[in-house]
Write an enzyme that holds these catalytic residues in place. Structure first.
Site, PDB file in Angstrom:
ATOM      1  N   LYS B  77     -16.569  10.204   3.204  1.00 57.00           N
ATOM      2  CA  LYS B  77     -15.522   9.359   3.778  1.00 57.00           C
ATOM      3  C   LYS B  77     -16.094   7.948   3.914  1.00 57.00           C
ATOM      4  O   LYS B  77     -17.282   7.780   4.225  1.00 57.00           O
ATOM      5  CB  LYS B  77     -15.163   9.951   5.150  1.00 57.00           C
ATOM      6  CG  LYS B  77     -13.961   9.362   5.847  1.00 57.00           C
ATOM      7  CD  LYS B  77     -13.702  10.165   7.141  1.00 57.00           C
ATOM      8  CE  LYS B  77     -12.484   9.669   7.906  1.00 57.00           C
ATOM      9  NZ  LYS B  77     -12.214  10.484   9.113  1.00 57.00           N
ATOM     10  N   SER B 152      -7.410  11.733   9.454  1.00 60.96           N
ATOM     11  CA  SER B 152      -7.766  10.533   8.739  1.00 60.96           C
ATOM     12  C   SER B 152      -8.653  10.771   7.506  1.00 60.96           C
ATOM     13  O   SER B 152      -8.705   9.918   6.630  1.00 60.96           O
ATOM     14  CB  SER B 152      -8.483   9.565   9.675  1.00 60.96           C
ATOM     15  OG  SER B 152      -9.702  10.099  10.124  1.00 60.96           O
ATOM     16  N   SER B 176      -9.233  15.033  12.440  1.00 60.26           N
ATOM     17  CA  SER B 176      -9.288  14.312  11.165  1.00 60.26           C
ATOM     18  C   SER B 176     -10.015  15.020  10.019  1.00 60.26           C
ATOM     19  O   SER B 176      -9.938  14.572   8.883  1.00 60.26           O
ATOM     20  CB  SER B 176      -9.910  12.931  11.367  1.00 60.26           C
ATOM     21  OG  SER B 176      -8.980  12.078  11.974  1.00 60.26           O
TER      22      SER B 176
END
Lengths: 96, 472
Positions: B77, B152, B176
């Site tokens: 990420k 996310s 997330s």
């Protein structure tokens, strides 16, 4: 309590060093009031005798020796992202 | 998409010379390019990845000792600081930022021979549940391009679902990792708070942030956790890990599983509920003891979360001041002006929203009513989890009450978007490990079940998850 005025939004924005347009002020006034309205039902929860939880793993006061460890990162590496530089100094705009 | 074998098999192939690190990296880079329409990736790490692959292959050729993840590509990420590419956290304020050091989690993976090949999209600063808050672009769900991948860690979950790499890293502050994993049909593990170092990961809410793997199987997640976990002198919040390896599988013996009543009641899509009920039946047939349990304060968790987290966000984002790194507005005439203009132009709408909520709940006059009250209700939640885990070994429920929604469906109403987190935030507030495992489909889209264990029972959780996986 949950209804925020335009003035409230401007005050919060100033505290957080954000500058908002008129459109943003209006938008956040509505949105933040709705969000605070939602979280407000905590008010009625009975929490007598309870203390707040700020940390969940139970660790306290983790200390270490104050010593220099070389991670192989140069001064230049650390300074390369600085927006305005004067040699090894971080340059900022004047205060006033 | 089975582009890859298990992580252990991929590593074994490189170690034995059947395959090479360079071939793996080239394959991953090609897959990333071929799937660019899904917009899962912000930046590729090409030069460094190829360089490291060559080094690794040379080591293998010389017969030197290699690690457990030798030559295995992965995707991080974009809130993990990495060498070889920018780290943006999908935000304009960090666009162009080149990290001077790398996150501990990635260093540990690299020490075992894994190779980071790309940085995945997210909601800017991990604020959101759909990647629609990315300052750059929206990641599309691999199973339906008109739907979100979740968030996310949406780019990471989509990347694994698309088979771009054998695994990806995500961060989980309120769901997330688990929510996008449920939406994309992959495995997402949120470990116990403190189990994996967060040094070098862009901070969102320090009392709930954890990082973990997104994979296609539970055993892969266990292997990645095994490599990443443990204390780190650079993160004083890390805890001592379990002595046993997370990779050793022992079948659970008649585990007691509590189905969370509050999560199965109203508000759950009927088809999603059906999938969860089928999962419960499978576990029952396999020998689990199932009972329904209640945690009465769970319906309050989301309100607690949306006070505590913005408070911590407003504090953590104060470092973006336009002076030392990140976007700086060149037109400012004085320092105060520079702070305001840099932050106003650098932060997106959701970051500003959370900064202002956080500033409000922490400001004098409101601190007790909001922040302190929320942290006290958090105590209630912690106590309820402790007492329910005296009765059952695990908890079970959906990850999200619905399947991946259409792009744009929730983006006009921030509160509606926050409600997507309703079944994931509690685990973060109390620090317990939780995992999303694919369980079936509803309306043709993936549905995950959420399994939760007490703090530091990550190994037990992985064993239950694998056991469940085998019933499918």
């Amino acid at each position: 309590m949950s209804q925020l005025s335009k003035q409230d939004i401007l005050k919060l924005a100033r505290l957080a060093r954000l500058r908002l347009s008129d459109v943003e002020v209006e938008k956040y006034q509505k949105e933040l009031s709705a969000i605070l309205g939602y979280v407000e039902h905590l008010d009625s929860v009975d929490t007598s005798g309870l203390t707040p939880t700020y940390q969940v793993s139970g660790l306290t006061n983790v200390v270490r020796e104050d010593e220099i460890i070389d991670y192989g990162t140069s001064q230049e590496d650390l300074l390369k992202n600085v927006p305005i530089r004067d040699g090894a100094y971080v340059k900022v705009k004047r205060m006033l | 998409m089975a582009n890859w074998k298990t992580i252990a098999e991929e590593a074994a192939d490189v170690a034995s010379g059947t395959n090479s690190a360079i071939k793996n990296v080239e394959k991953a880079l090609k897959l990333i390019e071929d799937n660019s329409e899904y917009q899962a990736i912000i930046n590729v790490i090409k030069d460094r990845a190829l360089y490291r692959a060559k080094e690794i292959d040379a080591k293998v050729a010389k017969g030197e000792k290699v690690g457990r993840l030798v030559g295995v590509p992965f995707i991080a990420k974009d809130n993990f600081l990495t060498y070889g590419s920018e780290t943006t956290a999908a935000s304009n304020i960090l666009k162009g930022f080149e990290a001077p050091y790398q996150s501990t989690a990635i260093n540990k993976l690299e020490a075992e021979g894994a190779i980071c090949v790309a940085k995945a999209n997210l909601d800017a600063f991990a604020h959101g549940g759909s990647t629609e808050n990315s300052d750059f672009f929206v990641t599309k769900n691999p199973l339906d391009k008109t739907r979100v991948a979740g968030g996310s860690s949406g780019g990471s979950a989509a990347a694994v679902a698309l088979g771009l790499a054998p695994f990806a890293l995500g961060s989980d502050t309120g769901g997330s990792i688990r929510q996008p994993s449920s939406f994309c049909g992959v495995v997402g593990l949120k470990p116990t708070y403190g189990l994996v170092s967060r040094s070098g990961v862009v901070a969102m809410a320090s009392s709930t942030d954890v990082i973990g793997p997104i994979t296609t199987s539970v055993q892969d997640a266990a292997l990645v956790l095994d490599v990443m976990s443990g204390t780190d002198p650079l993160d004083s919040t890390t805890i001592v890990r379990n002595n046993q390896p997370y990779t050793v599988y022992k079948q659970p013996n008649t585990p007691k599983i509590g189905v969370i009543k509050e999560y199965m009641d109203e508000g759950v899509d009927p088809e999603v509920k059906k999938v969860i009920e089928e999962a419960i039946q499978r576990l029952k047939n396999a020998g689990a003891k199932i009972e329904y349990v209640s945690l009465p304060s769970l319906p309050l968790a989301l309100a607690v979360y949306y006070i505590v987290v913005p408070a911590e966000v407003s504090s953590n984002l104060s470092r973006y001041d336009g002076q030392r790194f990140g976007f700086s507005d060149g037109t400012a005439v004085n320092l105060d002006d520079s702070y305001e203009l840099s932050r106003s132009r650098g932060f997106g709408a959701e970051a500003k929203r959370r900064i202002m909520i956080g500033t409000h709940v922490l400001s004098s006059g409101y601190y007790d009513a909001y922040y302190k009250k929320a942290q006290t209700v958090r105590t209630k939640l912690c106590q309820e989890f402790t007492s329910v885990f005296e009765k059952v070994d695990y908890l079970l429920g959906p990850v999200v009450p619905e399947v991946a929604f259409k792009i744009g469906a929730n983006s006009e109403d921030p509160l509606k978007m926050y409600l997507v987190d309703i079944m994931t935030v509690a685990s973060n507030l109390v620090g317990v490990p939780a995992i999303s495992v694919p369980a079936g489909t509803a309306q043709g889209m993936p549905v995950g079940i959420q399994l939760i264990a007490p703090q530091q029972h990550d190994l037990d959780l992985l064993q239950l998850a694998k056991w469940y996986e085998e019933t499918r």
